[in-house]
Design a protein around this motif. Structure first.
Motif, PDB file in Angstrom:
ATOM      1  N   PRO A 195      31.617  43.410  41.231  1.00  0.00           N
ATOM      2  CA  PRO A 195      32.692  43.984  40.415  1.00  0.00           C
ATOM      3  C   PRO A 195      32.367  44.043  38.932  1.00  0.00           C
ATOM      4  CG  PRO A 195      33.216  41.725  41.015  1.00  0.00           C
ATOM      5  CD  PRO A 195      31.995  42.102  41.808  1.00  0.00           C
ATOM      6  N   GLY A 238      35.504  44.365  34.032  1.00  0.00           N
ATOM      7  CA  GLY A 238      36.815  43.727  33.971  1.00  0.00           C
ATOM      8  C   GLY A 238      37.956  44.675  33.683  1.00  0.00           C
ATOM      9  N   LEU A 263      37.669  49.844  37.754  1.00  0.00           N
ATOM     10  CA  LEU A 263      37.434  49.315  39.094  1.00  0.00           C
ATOM     11  C   LEU A 263      38.161  50.164  40.135  1.00  0.00           C
ATOM     12  CD1 LEU A 263      36.100  47.043  40.728  1.00  0.00           C
ATOM     13  CD2 LEU A 263      38.233  45.752  40.508  1.00  0.00           C
ATOM     14  N   PHE A 298      33.181  39.778  45.233  1.00  0.00           N
ATOM     15  CA  PHE A 298      34.496  39.859  44.611  1.00  0.00           C
ATOM     16  C   PHE A 298      35.189  38.507  44.701  1.00  0.00           C
ATOM     17  CE2 PHE A 298      33.762  44.139  44.047  1.00  0.00           C
ATOM     18  CZ  PHE A 298      34.882  44.912  43.754  1.00  0.00           C
ATOM     19  N   ASP A 337      39.315  39.583  41.381  1.00  0.00           N
ATOM     20  CA  ASP A 337      38.786  40.942  41.488  1.00  0.00           C
ATOM     21  C   ASP A 337      39.513  41.721  42.578  1.00  0.00           C
ATOM     22  OD1 ASP A 337      36.724  40.478  39.539  1.00  0.00           O
ATOM     23  OD2 ASP A 337      35.616  39.370  41.062  1.00  0.00           O
TER      24      ASP A 337
END
Length: 315
Positions: free
Chosen positions: A134, A139, A144, A168, A172
């Motif tokens: 991820p 972030g 994402l 993950f 996440d």
């Protein structure tokens, strides 16, 4: 020896798997089935010469490893593809995995990147395509979620029969779902998992959402930490002796008996053959699974992606 339970359907919830002749199979949330023992072309194999990778992979396929776990990052997709072509095993019998490399610039280009992977593999599709880490989204929830939308389009195109994630953490997973835009729930989350790094927070969240778990580095207590409590207590050697198998077999079975797919790497023909021979033929008792978990939890040891974590962070 204990026979494998056979009165129920496998699922990612942690229920023990049903036996399917040789290697157990796990049914994913999209209805596709995945062999619960995989041959990984991971970081260890990525450092080998091309011919050695091909030879070891062919050996694994012929031994009954039909689940082959690769990745763009490993730099050996061509070798995996050549091994598949030379193995003599029909493509339909194989379960092939590759992963989107951990590069931020790949966001927005996932279709192009997978096309390159398929060309190197010599395949029309993969059975499972994973987001390798991820961190490539920095972030940012929007990045994402946008990345995942691209991966969902890959599944819709038929280039990947199942899609999932790798490395993950619980946060996440929560970030991915936070925008309410997920149309296809990840089928699997591939993480480092072994008795010295048991990851219960992310595993429980994944199970709540119907996401299966696959474990890389499951043999770490034997390969990387032979001084740990599983050996000091005599538990692991004792179980291996009880079942007439290797210590590595016990650790792989410990994963499988928790409904977790186990990925292992080896270039040793004897070891490769022992896994596919031994794993289907014994099952740990629930107490033995619990004993390994309890004894393993006496220490904490992470072996991959440690640069992503602060000292003392056990997530």
């Amino acid at each position: 020896m204990n026979s494998i339970a056979s009165a129920f359907r496998s699922d990612p919830s942690g229920t023990a798997p049903k036996q399917h002749g040789a290697v157990p199979m796990l049914e994913l949330n999209d209805g596709n089935k995945i062999p619960m023992l995989a041959y990984g072309l991971g970081t260890a194999n990525s450092k080998q010469a091309a011919d050695d990778v091909i030879k070891a992979t062919i050996t694994a396929i012929k031994a009954g490893f039909f689940h082959l776990d690769g990745a763009e990052m490993y730099g050996n997709e061509k070798e995996l593809g050549r091994a598949i072509a030379q193995s003599g095993v029909d493509r339909s019998a194989l379960y092939v995995v590759t992963k989107l490399d951990n590069k931020p610039e790949h966001i927005g280009q996932v279709d192009k990147i997978l096309t390159g992977s398929l060309e190197r593999l010599g395949l029309d599709y993969v059975d499972l395509y994973l987001v390798h880490h991820p961190a490539m989204a920095g972030g940012d929830p929007a990045r994402l979620q946008g990345l995942w939308a691209e991966v969902e389009a890959i599944k819709a195109s038929g280039q990947a029969r199942s899609i999932g994630v790798s490395n993950f953490l619980a946060e996440d997973i929560e970030m991915l779902f936070s925008g309410g835009k997920v149309k296809v729930v990840p089928a699997i989350n591939q993480i480092e998992f072994h008795p010295y790094y048991q990851r219960q927070q992310v595993i429980q969240l994944c199970r709540d959402k119907g996401i299966a778990i696959s474990a890389y580095a499951p043999l770490s207590p034997v390969i990387r930490a032979p001084d740990g409590p599983l050996h000091a207590s005599g538990l692991l050697p004792g179980l291996a002796k009880k079942y007439g198998v290797n210590e590595a077999d016990v650790l792989l079975r410990w994963c499988i008996d928790q409904g977790i797919v186990a990925i292992t790497t080896s270039s040793n023909e004897t070891r490769i053959n022992s896994y596919t021979c031994n794993i289907p033929n014994f099952k740990l008792t629930p107490k033995e699974v619990e004993d390994i978990s309890k004894t393993g939890s006496e220490t904490f040891r992470r072996f991959f992606w440690s640069q992503k974590f602060a000292e003392g962070d056990t997530r």
